[in-house]
Design an enzyme around this catalytic site. Structure first.
Site, short mmCIF file in Angstrom:
data_model
loop_
_atom_site.label_atom_id
_atom_site.label_comp_id
_atom_site.label_asym_id
_atom_site.label_seq_id
_atom_site.Cartn_x
_atom_site.Cartn_y
_atom_site.Cartn_z
N ARG A 1 1.64 6.24 16.89
CA ARG A 1 1.17 7.20 15.89
C ARG A 1 1.55 8.65 16.18
O ARG A 1 1.98 9.36 15.27
CB ARG A 1 -0.34 7.09 15.68
CG ARG A 1 -0.81 5.74 15.13
CD ARG A 1 0.01 5.24 13.99
NE ARG A 1 -0.58 4.05 13.36
CZ ARG A 1 0.05 3.30 12.48
NH1 ARG A 1 1.29 3.58 12.13
NH2 ARG A 1 -0.54 2.24 11.96
N SER B 1 -3.96 -7.80 7.95
CA SER B 1 -3.44 -6.44 8.06
C SER B 1 -2.74 -6.36 9.40
O SER B 1 -3.35 -6.54 10.45
CB SER B 1 -4.60 -5.45 7.99
OG SER B 1 -4.21 -4.26 8.62
N ASP C 1 0.82 -1.21 0.00
CA ASP C 1 0.00 0.00 0.00
C ASP C 1 0.85 1.25 0.00
O ASP C 1 0.61 2.22 -0.71
CB ASP C 1 -0.91 0.02 1.24
CG ASP C 1 -2.07 -0.93 1.07
OD1 ASP C 1 -2.28 -1.41 -0.06
OD2 ASP C 1 -2.75 -1.21 2.08
N ASP D 1 -6.34 5.19 13.22
CA ASP D 1 -5.02 5.74 12.94
C ASP D 1 -5.06 7.04 12.15
O ASP D 1 -4.25 7.93 12.37
CB ASP D 1 -4.14 4.70 12.23
CG ASP D 1 -3.66 3.63 13.19
OD1 ASP D 1 -3.49 3.96 14.38
OD2 ASP D 1 -3.48 2.48 12.77
N1 ARG Z 1 -6.98 -1.40 16.68
C1 ARG Z 1 -5.66 -0.92 16.93
C2 ARG Z 1 -5.66 0.56 17.22
O1 ARG Z 1 -6.57 1.24 16.81
C3 ARG Z 1 -4.67 -1.27 15.85
C4 ARG Z 1 -4.86 -0.61 14.52
C5 ARG Z 1 -3.96 -1.10 13.42
N2 ARG Z 1 -4.21 -2.48 13.19
C6 ARG Z 1 -3.86 -3.21 12.13
N3 ARG Z 1 -4.06 -4.48 12.21
N4 ARG Z 1 -3.34 -2.70 11.06
O2 ARG Z 1 -4.77 1.06 17.86
#
Ligand code: ARG
Length: 407
Positions: free
Chosen positions: A95, A180, A15, A124
């Site tokens: 993040r 993912s 991606d 995110d």
């Molecule tokens: N649910 C988690 C959060 O919001 C992880 C998000 C990213 N997850 C992923 N499998 N790409 O912090």
């Protein structure tokens, strides 16, 4: 005139590589990739080559693991921040630091835009956008581009797009599941595929850091973790910096199957999602620190810490890192941690963590007061005077008003 520049947060995955091409085309901008190393490990191998393949003008790789541990992970740990009681916030804590580095890089290379790979459905995007907008509030405006939120391509269309752009996207065989995954030092989050059915048990191939209990050693292992003011500083008496300490603990605990979490979670954008986590070190450290707190904190402090921990978890999850409130909570927590110094022993066995001992020079546990042996120093008779006054309001109320239960 030179083309404008965009700094793209770049993991090296499909991606993110497509995004690099897409931004050059759609926005007619030069792309500089920034790979922020939060401890994702071998995933970052070959990142520069893939960026070059996508035609970017420059590719930066910044190792910020120490800053991540000292300024983000330890804050979450000290706060006891476990989202909905189970998620150690590995992705969520990373993040804001990535947002900060994107803004720094943009200023450094003179970019007018930054980009990230989030879709329009997750948490995110909120953490990135809010962090970037907050930190870029001073100085020249910084545009935010989120290709995956904007392009509206399905997975298959993405593959076609990649092929047209001459990108090598043969990542896994078609017969294999493609989850993912987001990973860093503090844990990995795994979503998608069959996990989208909440009744479906996570298959073994979803996990890569932890062993199933059936394959773990039949002997339990005991480890001793020492903390100074709420921060872990050594393992089994060996002083270690944060990064190696977490890495080592991930290995040991993962080997014993500790740290698997299967959670149906409330996202900030309003939907529930099934998320599987592997956070071995985080699970052990949270449990161990909580155990030490039971010795070093007074009851009111423990109650407050629990409340603050929940506030802190929601705040981190919801992308409100760069706020005065977060700084206030950090100050409160650091004050609470002043005497949380000492050792905790934990036993790891077949996926479980059990605290088997805690000690501290600041422990409020007083043997003479607690013991039932001959050494007992507690004044038993003083208890009657205490109870007399303590029960006074209840007795007066019961005597004067109509009480239902006790009659
Ligand atoms: N649910 C988690 C959060 O919001 C992880 C998000 C990213 N997850 C992923 N499998 N790409 O912090």
């Amino acid at each position: 005139m030179a083309r404008e520049k965009c700094v793209l947060a770049y993991s090296g995955g499909m991606d993110s590589t497509i995004s690099a091409v897409w931004i050059q085309e759609q926005y007619d901008m030069d792309v500089v990739t920034l790979t922020v190393d939060l401890g994702a490990g071998p995933e970052l191998d070959g990142v520069r080559d893939r960026a070059r393949q996508a035609g970017v003008t420059e590719s930066l790789i910044w190792d910020v693991r120490d800053e991540f541990v000292q300024g983000y992970i330890w804050n979450g740990l000290k706060a006891g921040a476990m989202y909905e009681g189970v998620y150690a916030l590995s992705t969520a804590l990373g993040r804001p630091l990535m947002a900060k580095k994107l803004v720094e890089a943009a200023r450094q290379v003179g970019a007018t835009a930054v980009a990230h790979g989030c879709t329009g459905k997750g948490n995110d995007q909120v953490r990135f956008d809010a962090g970037i907008m907050t930190l870029a509030a001073h100085g020249d405006p910084l545009k935010i581009i989120a290709p995956a939120r904007e392009w509206g391509m399905s997975r298959d269309e993405e593959k076609l797009y990649a092929a047209k752009a001459g990108l090598d996207v043969r990542e896994v065989g078609d017969d294999q599941r493609v989850y993912s995954i987001d990973r860093n030092l503090w844990g990995q989050a795994i979503e998608g595929e069959d996990l989208e059915d909440t009744w479906f048990a996570p298959p073994e191939d979803a996990y890569s850091w932890t062993k199933p209990a059936t394959d773990t050693p039949d002997e339990a292992v005991e480890i001793e973790i020492s903390f100074e003011q709420g921060v872990p500083v050594s393992l089994d008496g060996q002083k270690l910096d944060g990064v190696p300490l977490i890495e080592k603990l991930n290995d040991i605990a993962g080997e014993h199957g500790v740290g698997r979490i299967d959670h149906l979670e409330n996202r900030l954008v309003g939907i529930k999602s099934r998320e599987v986590y592997e956070t071995p070190a985080a699970v052990v450290l949270h449990d161990a620190l909580r155990a030490l707190e039971t010795a070093c904190l007074a009851r009111d402090q423990q109650r407050m810490r629990a409340y603050v921990g929940q506030q802190y978890a929601d705040l981190v999850y919801d992308g409100r890192w760069f706020t005065g409130y977060r700084e206030d909570l950090d100050a409160m927590i650091d004050s609470t941690m002043r005497y949380v110094t000492g050792d905790v022993r934990v036993k790891l066995y077949k996926g479980s963590v059990v605290v088997t001992g805690r000690r501290s020079e600041y422990s409020l546990y007083d043997f003479g007061l607690a013991t039932y042996s001959k050494e007992d120093e507690f004044d038993h008779l003083a208890a009657t005077g205490f109870i007399d006054i303590y029960s006074l309001p209840a007795r007066i109320q019961h005597r004067t008003q109509t009480m239902h239960d006790a009659r």
